[in-house]
Design a protein around this motif. Structure first.
Motif, PDB file in Angstrom:
ATOM      1  N   LYS A   1       0.805  -1.224   0.000  1.00  0.00           N
ATOM      2  CA  LYS A   1       0.000   0.000   0.000  1.00  0.00           C
ATOM      3  C   LYS A   1       0.837   1.272   0.000  1.00  0.00           C
ATOM      4  O   LYS A   1       0.602   2.156  -0.817  1.00  0.00           O
ATOM      5  CB  LYS A   1      -0.970  -0.025   1.178  1.00  0.00           C
ATOM      6  N   PRO A   2       1.798   1.447   0.874  1.00  0.00           N
ATOM      7  CA  PRO A   2       2.578   2.681   0.833  1.00  0.00           C
ATOM      8  C   PRO A   2       3.358   2.841  -0.458  1.00  0.00           C
ATOM      9  O   PRO A   2       3.552   3.942  -0.932  1.00  0.00           O
ATOM     10  CB  PRO A   2       3.514   2.561   2.027  1.00  0.00           C
ATOM     11  N   ILE A   3       3.787   1.695  -1.048  1.00  0.00           N
ATOM     12  CA  ILE A   3       4.506   1.778  -2.319  1.00  0.00           C
ATOM     13  C   ILE A   3       3.569   2.329  -3.392  1.00  0.00           C
ATOM     14  O   ILE A   3       3.938   3.178  -4.193  1.00  0.00           O
ATOM     15  CB  ILE A   3       5.046   0.393  -2.726  1.00  0.00           C
ATOM     16  N   ALA A   4       2.322   1.889  -3.418  1.00  0.00           N
ATOM     17  CA  ALA A   4       1.345   2.377  -4.386  1.00  0.00           C
ATOM     18  C   ALA A   4       1.086   3.860  -4.189  1.00  0.00           C
ATOM     19  O   ALA A   4       1.011   4.630  -5.142  1.00  0.00           O
ATOM     20  CB  ALA A   4       0.048   1.596  -4.254  1.00  0.00           C
ATOM     21  N   LYS A   5       0.952   4.302  -2.936  1.00  0.00           N
ATOM     22  CA  LYS A   5       0.740   5.718  -2.647  1.00  0.00           C
ATOM     23  C   LYS A   5       1.915   6.549  -3.131  1.00  0.00           C
ATOM     24  O   LYS A   5       1.768   7.591  -3.732  1.00  0.00           O
ATOM     25  CB  LYS A   5       0.540   5.926  -1.145  1.00  0.00           C
ATOM     26  N   LYS A   6       3.097   6.072  -2.885  1.00  0.00           N
ATOM     27  CA  LYS A   6       4.298   6.789  -3.306  1.00  0.00           C
ATOM     28  C   LYS A   6       4.372   6.867  -4.817  1.00  0.00           C
ATOM     29  O   LYS A   6       4.722   7.896  -5.392  1.00  0.00           O
ATOM     30  CB  LYS A   6       5.538   6.077  -2.747  1.00  0.00           C
ATOM     31  N   SER A   7       3.988   5.802  -5.501  1.00  0.00           N
ATOM     32  CA  SER A   7       4.007   5.787  -6.952  1.00  0.00           C
ATOM     33  C   SER A   7       3.023   6.808  -7.519  1.00  0.00           C
ATOM     34  O   SER A   7       3.343   7.534  -8.453  1.00  0.00           O
ATOM     35  CB  SER A   7       3.677   4.386  -7.461  1.00  0.00           C
ATOM     36  N   ALA A   8       1.810   6.879  -6.947  1.00  0.00           N
ATOM     37  CA  ALA A   8       0.814   7.842  -7.401  1.00  0.00           C
ATOM     38  C   ALA A   8       1.300   9.263  -7.175  1.00  0.00           C
ATOM     39  O   ALA A   8       1.136  10.140  -8.033  1.00  0.00           O
ATOM     40  CB  ALA A   8      -0.506   7.604  -6.680  1.00  0.00           C
ATOM     41  N   THR A   9       1.909   9.516  -6.051  1.00  0.00           N
ATOM     42  CA  THR A   9       2.441  10.857  -5.760  1.00  0.00           C
ATOM     43  C   THR A   9       3.529  11.235  -6.750  1.00  0.00           C
ATOM     44  O   THR A   9       3.578  12.355  -7.258  1.00  0.00           O
ATOM     45  CB  THR A   9       3.002  10.897  -4.319  1.00  0.00           C
TER      46      THR A   9
END
Length: 275
Positions: free
Chosen positions: A7-15
């Motif tokens: 989940k945090p990896i996905a958030k970081k990717s979107a950012t």
């Protein structure tokens, strides 16, 4: 165990994607500003002084580097009374570029004014210019003109007049279209003007509806350092000076036949200069 870690990896990717998109947009904007600042700038025509060559509602691009750079070259243009990055360089001569040719269509800043004008270069430094009975004389020789038809011309106040359209030929052999309401109007009989060194004499193609170098208090002789750009190509044209963003007005009002054409010396005569 892997799901929570994802989940945090996905958030970081979107950012990161948003940041990268923002950077791309900013870079594109900076490139556009750079090109407009130094090379090509769009202008629009709000008045009738250059009809039929440039009609009210025409949008064209002008070459800023062909004549080099002068006092007012580095501007992003004006929106109404608001100027974007409009400042005057503390120079007395142009930097780089060639000299204008007679017949070029020039964007410039007259000495008494704080806004851009567009006219045709008629007189070069040292030339003697005079208008007598509506006929243009350069260095004592009458400039040839050939009648090609009649037209209706409407100015920015909605005043429509019948005009006579001529093909005028400069001494160098270049031709262009002009139009006259008559040969006995206010600016059809002038004194002889002697163009000072380092200056140019400008006239509108709509000879009886143009405040140009014949009016010394308003335009007068234009210093070379006050030239801004050479008009090169129309890219949009719409009747009645309608704002281009009003797309719903396009079908009935866009002049498709005037789009993506060069601002050439000899414009085709279309039989009318007004909607």
């Amino acid at each position: 165990m892997t799901q929570p870690a994802d989940k945090p990896i996905a958030k970081k990717s979107a950012t990161n994607e948003w940041v990268e998109t923002f950077i791309v947009v900013v870079e594109a904007l900076l490139i556009a500003i750079f090109l407009r600042f130094f090379f090509y700038q769009p202008f629009s025509i709000p008045t009738a002084s250059m009809q039929q060559t440039l009609m009210i509602g025409d949008y064209f691009v002008a070459n800023k580097f062909v004549w080099g750079y002068g006092k007012h070259s580095f501007s992003l243009g004006r929106y109404g009374d608001f100027a974007l990055l409009d400042f005057e360089l503390p120079i007395s001569n142009r930097i780089f570029g060639r000299e204008p040719n007679r017949g070029d269509v020039a964007v410039f800043r007259p000495v008494p004014q704080d806004q851009e004008y567009i006219k045709r270069v008629v007189g070069l430094p040292g030339d003697r210019i005079q208008v007598t009975a509506g006929r243009l004389y350069i260095n004592g020789t009458m400039v040839e003109r050939e009648e090609v038809g009649k037209a209706l011309d409407t100015d920015s106040n909605g005043d429509t007049r019948e005009v006579t359209v001529y093909r005028e030929t400069f001494p160098e052999g270049t031709t262009h279209i002009i139009q006259e309401i008559g040969d006995d109007l206010q600016l059809d009989n002038t004194p002889e003007y002697v163009v000072p060194a380092g200056h140019y004499f400008m006239m509108g193609d709509n000879r009886d509806r143009s405040a140009d170098s014949r009016v010394l208090s308003q335009v007068g002789y234009v210093p070379a350092v006050n030239l801004i750009a050479k008009a090169e190509a129309r890219f949009f044209s719409i009747k009645d000076n309608i704002a281009p963003w009003q797309i719903w007005q396009w079908p009935a009002n866009v002049r498709w036949d005037r789009m993506f054409q060069g601002v050439s010396s000899d414009q085709p005569y279309g039989g009318t200069a007004a909607p």
